[in-house]
Structure formats: C-alpha cells, structure tokens
Design a protein around this motif. Structure first.
Motif, mmCIF file in Angstrom:
data_model
loop_
_atom_site.group_PDB
_atom_site.id
_atom_site.type_symbol
_atom_site.label_atom_id
_atom_site.label_comp_id
_atom_site.label_asym_id
_atom_site.label_seq_id
_atom_site.Cartn_x
_atom_site.Cartn_y
_atom_site.Cartn_z
ATOM 1 N N PRO A 277 -8.508 7.405 2.100
ATOM 2 C CA PRO A 277 -7.272 6.635 2.722
ATOM 3 C C PRO A 277 -6.722 5.278 1.468
ATOM 4 O O PRO A 277 -7.109 5.681 0.257
ATOM 5 C CB PRO A 277 -8.715 5.036 2.895
ATOM 6 N N THR A 278 -5.712 4.728 2.058
ATOM 7 C CA THR A 278 -4.865 4.091 1.176
ATOM 8 C C THR A 278 -4.946 2.715 0.823
ATOM 9 O O THR A 278 -5.200 1.471 -0.110
ATOM 10 C CB THR A 278 -3.563 3.986 1.054
ATOM 11 N N GLY A 279 -6.151 1.893 2.133
ATOM 12 C CA GLY A 279 -6.399 0.752 2.521
ATOM 13 C C GLY A 279 -8.263 0.474 2.424
ATOM 14 O O GLY A 279 -9.302 1.705 2.411
ATOM 15 N N CYS A 280 -8.349 -0.340 1.974
ATOM 16 C CA CYS A 280 -10.114 -1.006 2.067
ATOM 17 C C CYS A 280 -9.938 -2.071 1.959
ATOM 18 O O CYS A 280 -9.544 -3.339 1.853
ATOM 19 C CB CYS A 280 -10.527 -0.402 0.448
ATOM 20 N N ALA A 291 -14.578 -7.585 -8.859
ATOM 21 C CA ALA A 291 -14.342 -6.845 -7.695
ATOM 22 C C ALA A 291 -13.247 -6.085 -6.979
ATOM 23 O O ALA A 291 -12.546 -4.527 -6.688
ATOM 24 C CB ALA A 291 -14.729 -7.126 -6.427
ATOM 25 N N LEU A 292 -11.959 -6.563 -7.837
ATOM 26 C CA LEU A 292 -10.629 -5.960 -7.214
ATOM 27 C C LEU A 292 -10.073 -5.148 -8.754
ATOM 28 O O LEU A 292 -9.394 -3.812 -8.512
ATOM 29 C CB LEU A 292 -9.395 -7.210 -7.457
ATOM 30 N N PHE A 300 -7.420 2.145 -4.713
ATOM 31 C CA PHE A 300 -6.812 2.093 -3.116
ATOM 32 C C PHE A 300 -5.628 0.692 -3.412
ATOM 33 O O PHE A 300 -4.876 0.005 -4.524
ATOM 34 C CB PHE A 300 -8.032 0.385 -2.962
ATOM 35 N N GLN A 301 -4.421 0.990 -1.892
ATOM 36 C CA GLN A 301 -3.161 0.060 -2.972
ATOM 37 C C GLN A 301 -3.085 -1.305 -2.401
ATOM 38 O O GLN A 301 -2.422 -2.121 -2.271
ATOM 39 C CB GLN A 301 -2.327 1.257 -1.727
ATOM 40 N N ALA A 332 -0.400 -9.975 -10.705
ATOM 41 C CA ALA A 332 0.614 -9.417 -10.420
ATOM 42 C C ALA A 332 0.146 -7.773 -10.422
ATOM 43 O O ALA A 332 1.046 -6.567 -11.073
ATOM 44 C CB ALA A 332 1.836 -9.401 -11.128
ATOM 45 N N GLN A 333 -0.685 -7.126 -10.420
ATOM 46 C CA GLN A 333 -1.484 -5.884 -10.689
ATOM 47 C C GLN A 333 -2.614 -5.556 -9.755
ATOM 48 O O GLN A 333 -3.154 -6.572 -8.933
ATOM 49 C CB GLN A 333 -2.364 -5.840 -12.317
ATOM 50 N N GLY A 334 -3.014 -4.445 -9.565
ATOM 51 C CA GLY A 334 -4.590 -4.455 -8.505
ATOM 52 C C GLY A 334 -3.709 -4.574 -7.260
ATOM 53 O O GLY A 334 -2.253 -3.796 -6.764
ATOM 54 N N PRO A 335 -4.360 -3.683 -6.539
ATOM 55 C CA PRO A 335 -4.082 -3.831 -4.638
ATOM 56 C C PRO A 335 -3.109 -4.678 -4.465
ATOM 57 O O PRO A 335 -4.025 -6.228 -4.795
ATOM 58 C CB PRO A 335 -5.348 -4.026 -4.116
#
Length: 560
Positions: A277-280, A291-292, A300-301, A332-335
């Motif tokens: 999966p791409t999402g969480c 957490a992020l 995860f995107q 501006a970074q991470g999901p």
C-alpha cells in the motif's frame, strides 16, 4: 488541473482481536456479523457504480479474523474443522442448549441489535425478541422455551444482520425470510452456506475493486496501536497539557514495537491483496512528529488524521488562518497528510441516520458546493471525509442502502465535484502545503483523551507497561524457537491495540466495557503464560466498569 472540488471518501474497516487467547473461541461475533452485513454491502455499492471511487482502509487483524472465519466454515463444510464462534456453533448444531444459563447467554447474544433498524422492521423477529425479553426477566421461564424458538431466534438474528444487497438478490435468503418461522436444519444449512460464501469472497472483492482502479486500499499498523503514545507517552501533553498520565511514563522500547507493527501490518496486507500500500491511516489517526518520521521510513506516501490536529498545528505554527481543505507536509518532507473534515464526516456518521436518503445527500452536496465556492482562490483543494466503514449503517434504514447508492451516484456524476482517492489526487498534481510544526493528536478532538488521561485508561496503560517489561526480561534471558517467538510477539501486539483503552471510562455502557476490559485482561494474562511467567493477581481485578450511555453505543465518536 481540473477546477472541480476533489472529494475523498475514506472508509476505515477495523475490529480488534475477539478470540479468547487460550482456546481460540471468539468472545464477540462482530467480525463476521459486520462482514456479512457491512463489508459486503460496502463492496457491492462500489461494484455497482463504476464511476464511484473510495479509499478503504483495513486493519490487518481484521483481515486475519475474516480469513479465520472463512477457514472455519470451509473446514466445517468438509467435516474436518470446528467452528469457534458460539453463535455460529448454535446456528450449525442440530441440538440446542439445555441448561438455562447457556440458553440465557445465547438469547442475550441474539438481542444485540439496533431496536429501530434491525428489530422493529422485521415483525417475525420482533415477536421473537419480545418473547426472549420476557423469558430473561425470570430465569425459570427459560425452561418453557423449546428448541424451535431457539432455532428461529438464531436464524432471524442472522437474517437481520445480512447485507441489504444480499437480502435483495439472494433467492435463498429471500426464501428464508418468506418462510419466517419453523426453520428446519436444512434451512439453517442453507443460511450457513450463504454466510460461508460471503465470508470467502469479502477480501477477494476488495482486491478486485483495487485492481480495477475503483478503490484505493490502505493499511493500519498491525494490531491498531496508538503509535505516538508508544513512541512517547508524554506526547499526550501536547494537546492536553493538564492531563494526568500513567505511572509508566515511557512505553518500554516503543520505537522497535512500532516498527514491528508497521512491518507486520504491511506483510499481512500484501499477503491478502498482493501489493504494497502507498497510504496509511495510522491507528485512530494518531500522529506526531516522531510518528510521521517512522511512517516515512516504511515508504508510505500519505497518511490521514483529524481536522483538529491540523487546527492545533496551524495555531502552533502561527498559521491559524490557513486553509484546512488541503493536504500538508510536515517541514516539506515525509508523507503527505490529509485531514478529516469533521463536520461532513460526522454528518454521515451521526446526523443523516435520521434523515431521508435524498435529503441527506442533497444537504451533503450543498455543504460541498459551499466549500468549493468559499475556497475558489485556494490551490490543491481536497475535502477528506473519513469515518468508520462498518458501525454507522446499523443506524440507517436498510443498512444505508438508499443513502450510499444516492451518495456515490450523485457525487460521481456532479459537474463541480470529482470523487477521487488520496493517491490519485497526488498523481493528478495536488501539492501539499508546508506545515512547520505538528501537535500530536488523533481524529477525536485532536487529542488522545479517548485513550489516555483518566484513571481507568491510565490503569490500562500501566498494566500494559508491566507486561511489556516482563516480556523484555524473558525475551532477553530465554531462547524461543522462531514459531513460538512470533506467536509471543503477536500476542503482545494484540495487547498493544487501541480498542481496550477506547472502552475504558464511565461514559461507555457497562455491558460493552465489561466485554472489552475482560478480553483485555485475558490477552494480557495469556501473554504472561506464553512467556512462562506467573500471571499477576492484578489481572484478576476489573479495570473499568462503565455505566454511561455513549452515543450510538460508543462504537463511534464525533471528531469534534
């Protein structure tokens, strides 16, 4: 990019582990009952409206339980397996219980249904319910109920928990409802066959919808833990600085446990759906800066959480007047983070249950058009409607059949609305705005107050921390074979789930609190036994009694 307003409907499908850990008997039937009613209907609506789109999020422990029920029924039909759910055992058995206490338990289980939507609309079932309630007033009356009453009550209970799409299209179910009484063993066998077919095809149906591009499937960490609290119990203070915390101020080795839940959740998801999966949807929409960062490590995107998390974070970042109907990205970074519109989501979850379907959909679209008109100057607009995908429909007429049909059709064909998914929105060029700081919180009130911060909830955390310390000690001093170690890790994971803490507290009903706090103590006790350790006496003591009357039985809550 189209100037249509992008709208995402995200349905979260989740049930905790209901099976009793030692014998494997299911203590509550909600996984398979929601499967044959809600998971089936939710798939059917999407299958029958090709233009519709949605995100469906699955908790891995739910997938495993659906599969377990499927295997139970397949084994039973072959004559080689055993059923592990008391309701299914009774439905399948040619002999009904004789002892009054057994009958009382079975009858009580068959009364757990919405009075206005699952009892009153079915006169034959309503009549049986009246007799059942009369019999429970005085235990001696149970002796005067014959086996046929028990059989008819069991059959009707499963008929009212059947998906509306099945009631309308399956001739076997229609024949049973027309017969209405004096059901035979053959009738029950037919019902069991239908239940088996539905359970067997639940997961494949969603896989087919994903493969056809109609649905985006996403995942939650394995056993639905509150990730920010496992990483840092003190993160609860960010949104509720005056809240009392458990005596255990740090969950032992929480970072490694979070990684375990993420890895195992992805593995289980891939096992059933065949792709990563791409999402969480992090459990309960629980997010924090840390957490992020961990979620990002697992590729995860996007993630999604509550509107009040965004409002708190915008305020902390000095951006209180910023738009809320768009995604943001922390520094501006991470999901990319999508944020639930609490008002719209809660309208579906609570308010529209009492409305005519067309009136409700008209009102929903009216709100969306207002959002579109008021945000014309904003780029990258996405309205995220996120809610429980199973519990709301028990409060709708016909299991939400007319509401969901109209909702999907009207949104999918509307000139000013684009029904989409989170990943598709990003592929279509939606760009996340920068969010300098994040306040840790969940989808409920933007805080963790539903899971920590009062006496009973904190007691639950202290019991979990004590069990985790014993786990760490034993694992570091004892060698286990690979299979046993995995079983112990999974048992610990179940104890780390969010649901136990959700139910602790005096605002929930005594019956529901009793069910869940008892099962929590059973799971903790089993963990000690698997470790070869003595079970502490404190696990024999009730954690929480409840006694309140939470809205919609406490299975759902409003976001704000």
């Amino acid at each position: 990019m189209s100037d249509k307003l992008k709208v995402v409907l995200c349905w979260h499908m989740h049930q905790p582990q209901y099976s009793e850990p030692m014998g494997g008997i299911y203590q509550l039937p909600w996984t398979y009952l929601h499967a044959i009613k809600d998971y089936v209907d939710m798939a059917w609506h999407l299958e029958n409206i090709p233009e519709a789109r949605a995100v469906v999020n699955f908790a891995p422990t739910l997938l495993e339980q659906i599969d377990d029920y499927d295997q139970q029924l397949k084994g039973r039909f072959k004559g080689t397996g055993q059923l592990k759910d008391p309701l299914l055992i009774a439905l399948d058995s040619p002999v009904q219980p004789v002892q009054a206490d057994e009958r009382r338990k079975l009858i009580s289980a068959c009364l757990r249904a919405n009075e206005d939507k699952l009892i009153k609309p079915f006169p034959h079932f309503a009549k049986l319910v009246d007799i059942a309630r009369w019999s429970l007033e005085k235990p001696e009356r149970l002796r005067y109920l014959n086996d046929q009453f028990m059989v008819d009550l069991l059959v009707w209970y499963h008929l009212v928990w059947m998906a509306e799409s099945v009631r309308r299209h399956d001739l076997r179910i229609q024949a049973l409802m027309k017969k209405a009484e004096f059901f035979t063993f053959h009738d029950r066998r037919q019902l069991m066959i239908v239940i088996g077919e539905l359970l067997s095809d639940v997961i494949p149906r969603y896989r087919r919808l994903a493969e056809s591009g109609r649905v985006e499937l996403s995942v939650t960490p394995y056993a639905h833990p509150i990730v920010p609290l496992m990483l840092d119990i003190g993160s609860a203070k960010e949104a509720m600085p005056d809240a009392p915390l458990p005596e255990c101020r740090a969950y032992p080795d929480g970072l490694n446990r979070v990684h375990w839940h993420m890895q195992e959740g992805i593995r289980v998801f891939e096992q059933y759906f065949g792709f990563r999966p791409t999402g969480c949807w992090p459990s309960e929409g629980g997010v924090s800066t840390e957490a992020l960062s961990v979620i990002a490590e697992h590729g995860f995107q996007w993630v999604a959480t509550g509107e009040n998390v965004l409002r708190n974070s915008l305020h902390l970042s000095g951006m209180a007047d910023a738009a809320i109907h768009k995604p943001y990205q922390l520094s501006a970074q991470g999901p990319v983070c999508f944020f639930r519109d609490d008002g719209l989501s809660d309208l579906i979850g609570f308010t529209y249950t009492k409305w005519r379907a067309e009136d409700a959909v008209n009102d929903f679209i009216h709100h969306l058009i207002n959002i579109k008109q008021n945000t014309e100057s904003e780029d990258d607009r996405v309205v995220s409607v996120i809610l429980d995908g199973e519990n709301a429909w028990e409060y709708y007429s016909y299991n939400g059949f007319y509401f969901l049909q109209s909702l999907y059709k009207r949104l999918a064909s509307h000139d000013d609305i684009e029904l989409t998914t989170f990943t598709q929105a990003l592929h279509d060029g939606v760009v996340a705005a920068d969010l300098p700081k994040m306040v840790a919180g969940s989808w409920v009130y933007g805080s963790f107050s539903t899971w920590i911060g009062d006496v009973d909830k904190n007691r639950g955390w202290d019991l979990l921390c004590a069990a985790k310390k014993e786990y760490d000690h034993v694992i570091n001093t004892t060698e286990f074979d690979e299979e046993t170690r995995l079983a112990i890790d999974r048992q610990l994971a179940i104890c780390e789930g969010s649901d136990w803490f959700w139910w602790f507290g005096d605002y929930n009903s005594a019956e529901s609190v009793s069910d869940f706090e008892r099962l929590y103590r059973l799971h903790l006790s089993n963990l000690y036994q698997m470790l070869g350790s003595e079970v502490p006496q404190m696990l024999s003591e009730v954690i929480s009694h409840g006694g309140g009357a939470a809205e919609q039985g406490g299975t759902m809550r409003r976001g704000g």
